[in-house]
Design a protein around this motif. Structure first.
Motif, short mmCIF file in Angstrom:
data_model
loop_
_atom_site.label_atom_id
_atom_site.label_comp_id
_atom_site.label_asym_id
_atom_site.label_seq_id
_atom_site.Cartn_x
_atom_site.Cartn_y
_atom_site.Cartn_z
N ALA A 1 13.79 -9.15 -0.11
CA ALA A 1 15.04 -8.66 -0.70
C ALA A 1 15.57 -7.44 0.06
N ALA A 2 14.95 -7.12 1.17
CA ALA A 2 15.38 -5.98 1.99
C ALA A 2 15.42 -4.69 1.15
N GLU B 1 0.80 -1.22 0.00
CA GLU B 1 0.00 0.00 0.00
C GLU B 1 0.84 1.28 0.00
N GLN B 2 2.01 1.23 0.65
CA GLN B 2 2.75 2.47 0.86
C GLN B 2 4.00 2.64 0.02
N LEU B 3 4.42 1.57 -0.67
CA LEU B 3 5.51 1.68 -1.63
C LEU B 3 5.01 1.20 -3.00
N PRO B 4 3.87 1.74 -3.46
CA PRO B 4 3.24 1.17 -4.65
C PRO B 4 4.11 1.28 -5.92
N LEU B 5 4.95 2.29 -5.98
CA LEU B 5 5.72 2.45 -7.21
C LEU B 5 6.87 1.44 -7.28
N ALA B 6 7.40 1.07 -6.11
CA ALA B 6 8.40 0.00 -6.07
C ALA B 6 7.73 -1.32 -6.47
N VAL B 7 6.52 -1.53 -5.95
CA VAL B 7 5.75 -2.74 -6.28
C VAL B 7 5.50 -2.80 -7.80
N ASP B 8 5.14 -1.66 -8.39
CA ASP B 8 4.84 -1.62 -9.82
C ASP B 8 6.08 -1.98 -10.65
N ARG B 9 7.23 -1.47 -10.23
CA ARG B 9 8.44 -1.77 -10.99
C ARG B 9 8.77 -3.26 -10.90
N VAL B 10 8.64 -3.82 -9.70
CA VAL B 10 8.97 -5.23 -9.52
C VAL B 10 8.00 -6.11 -10.33
N GLU C 1 16.96 -7.68 -6.88
CA GLU C 1 16.85 -8.98 -6.21
C GLU C 1 15.36 -9.40 -6.12
N ALA C 2 14.49 -8.44 -5.82
CA ALA C 2 13.06 -8.73 -5.73
C ALA C 2 12.51 -9.20 -7.08
N ILE C 3 12.98 -8.56 -8.15
CA ILE C 3 12.56 -8.94 -9.50
C ILE C 3 12.99 -10.39 -9.79
N PHE C 4 14.21 -10.71 -9.37
CA PHE C 4 14.74 -12.07 -9.53
C PHE C 4 13.84 -13.07 -8.79
N LEU C 5 13.46 -12.73 -7.55
CA LEU C 5 12.62 -13.62 -6.76
C LEU C 5 11.28 -13.88 -7.45
N LEU C 6 10.73 -12.82 -8.02
CA LEU C 6 9.43 -12.95 -8.69
C LEU C 6 9.55 -13.80 -9.96
N ALA D 1 5.24 -7.22 -3.30
CA ALA D 1 5.55 -6.61 -2.00
C ALA D 1 6.32 -7.60 -1.12
N LEU D 2 5.93 -8.86 -1.18
CA LEU D 2 6.65 -9.89 -0.42
C LEU D 2 8.11 -9.97 -0.90
#
Lengths: 371, 149
Positions: free
Chosen positions: A67-68, A39-48, A73-78, A61-62
């Motif tokens: 990925a801290a 909810e609060q970092l939606p633009l980071a979520v959108d990029r991932v 790294e988050a993109i890799f996880l997804l 978001a998870l």
């Protein structure tokens, strides 16, 4: 070449434990929940979601939490999670013309059917740190309402359907038209790209491409490396319908909506083979509100159409193989990161070789070397 | 397209897009006593999202979206299907069960009125609110003459 090594299990598991501890940070502070990130970092979520190639805000978001905050790294996880799921269906093509618009601007026409709406944007902010956000619980969260603001003078065709800007130019014969060739699009997740490739494969690659890399290439075209004279014809953000036609039902069902950002660039005109002179175009599209990404994508899409207009491919952004085979940050960081793996044997052989070369040189020129 | 198929498309869409919690709560009175056979237990997977070049041209693949699908059969023999965006198995199961019951003429009116209609209203209200927020940012730029000619 790297080699297999054994051992280290204990140290590795301790390192992962330490990672979890560092990720948690000061335990005196409340732990960040996945829902808060969503909810609060939606633009980071959108990029991932865009570069991870799965629309699922909760999973993105998870991944960001795990990925801290390291988005690559988050993109890799997804992407890794993606490979564990089977693909049940292919959607009908989304209709961005029928979008429930939350933001729509044009830099080419001041007045357009449906008007311009700014929506939520960083544009026109002064980029000054807002210290109210540092003082907890003091953020402005009320909805904007038309009553809050001085009523803007009503544009003449207010609230009409938001026709596409580029289609108006197409109708006047001023812009290269987009025509549906009704071909099945390439799918780079099933069949590896081969060069030269189809525009559908290029666009699919660019959507997944690293925002920073594409932004730099887009910028390079503006600075003269493959100049293509762009105007932001239209940028729109909003919800589009997601429709499937499950075989077992045989009729279309709208199963939800997706927020997407679309950018249509109008680029320099050129003489076409039929002798007509028309503007050319580039297209960018991404999940969520990803404006910088879709603008960069549109510029690079246009640069990669060089062959279509007999332009010399003289700059990096115009080199299809260079751009597409280096834009994926999962592939790129994988290959760069593999340098951390044990290369002991490889390096030993290089070391041996260098020592031998040096000792041969020593024998050949002992006096000069010591001088 | 026949009339039933048309209204089925409509309720399937409302059920798919409803907030899961509200759906589960509203559906409870209708599902509590009903028996169902699970044909395909709720299953999570992907749907590839297609888009068009320039919004209107040839298709290309934008990426995937997570979806959950489910098929059940009601005691009366109707097959209920559900396809929802995201990964919520209880949501998909309830939506499939409701789809099966909605195909029974005797139950349709009640479920339409007490489940589908309130959920539809909720969605419409949410859309209206977003549209109003957006409308407040409508802008009318003026161009100014710059200096000399």
């Amino acid at each position: 070449m790297y080699v297999a090594v054994k051992g280290g299990e204990k140290a590795i598991s301790q390192a992962h434990k330490l990672l979890a501890k560092r990720r948690r940070g000061d335990t005196g502070l409340a732990e960040l929940s996945v829902a808060q990130i969503r909810e609060q970092l939606p633009l980071a979520v959108d990029r991932v979601m865009t570069e991870g190639s799965i629309h699922d805000p909760e999973l993105a978001a998870l991944a960001i939490k795990q990925a801290a905050g390291d988005l690559v790294e988050a993109i890799f996880l997804l992407r890794a999670y993606r490979t564990t799921l089977s693909r049940f269906y292919v959607s009908e093509a989304i209709d961005t013309g029928g979008m429930r618009v939350e933001r729509r601007i044009s830099a080419t026409f001041k007045d357009l059917p449906g008007g311009q709406v700014l929506g939520s944007t960083f544009d026109y902010t002064h980029r000054l740190l807002d210290f109210r956000l540092l003082a907890e619980g003091d953020a402005e969260t009320s909805s904007p309402t038309a009553r809050d603001s001085e009523p803007e003078p009503e544009p003449e065709e207010e609230a009409g359907p938001m026709g596409r800007v580029l289609q108006m130019l197409e109708r006047e014969g001023l812009l290269v038209p987009e025509q549906d060739d009704d071909q099945l699009p390439a799918d780079i997740t099933e069949v590896a790209r081969s060069y030269p490739c189809d525009r559908s494969a290029r666009l699919q690659s660019l959507v997944r491409g690293d925002e920073g890399f594409l932004l730099a290439l887009a910028y390079s075209t503006q600075r003269g490396y493959g100049r293509n004279h762009p105007f932001a014809g239209e940028i729109r953000v909003g919800e589009v319908s997601l429709t499937l036609i499950p075989e077992e039902l045989g009729f279309p069902v709208e199963i939800g909506t997706l927020q997407v950002t679309e950018c249509e660039m109008i680029n320099g005109f050129t003489r076409l083979p039929d002798g007509e002179v028309k503007f050319t175009r580039g297209y960018g599209l991404a999940f969520g509100q990803s404006e910088r990404k879709s603008m960069a994508m549109a510029l690079v899409d246009r640069a990669l159409q060089a062959d279509d207009y007999d332009e010399e491919r003289s700059s990096p952004a115009q080199q299809e193989e260079f751009v597409l085979s280096h834009c994926d940050n999962v592939e790129a960081s994988g290959f760069v990161s593999h340098l951390k793996l044990p290369h002991y044997v490889d390096f030993q052989s290089e070391l041996e070789l260098l020592r031998r070369l040096q000792s041969e040189t020593d024998v050949a020129q002992p006096v000069e070397e010591q001088a | 397209m026949n009339e039933i198929e048309d209204s089925r498309r409509n309720w399937m869409s409302v059920l798919a897009q409803a907030p899961a919690e509200e759906l589960v709560e509203l559906a409870e009175p209708f599902l509590a006593g009903a028996g169902f056979t699970t044909v395909r237990a709720p299953q999570i997977g992907l749907a590839q999202v297609r888009a068009r070049m320039g919004g209107t041209g040839s298709r290309f693949n934008l990426g995937d979206v997570t979806i959950t699908r489910c098929v059940v059969q009601s005691a009366a023999g109707h097959y209920g299907h559900a396809y929802i965006r995201g990964r919520n198995k209880p949501h998909a199961l309830r939506a499939a069960q409701l789809d099966a019951l909605l195909q029974e003429k005797a139950l349709r009116g009640g479920i339409e009125q007490q489940v589908v209609a309130p959920l539809r209203r909720m969605q419409e209200q949410k859309q209206r609110q977003r549209a109003d927020e957006t409308a407040a940012t409508r802008v009318n730029f003026f161009t100014l003459v710059r200096g000399e000619d």
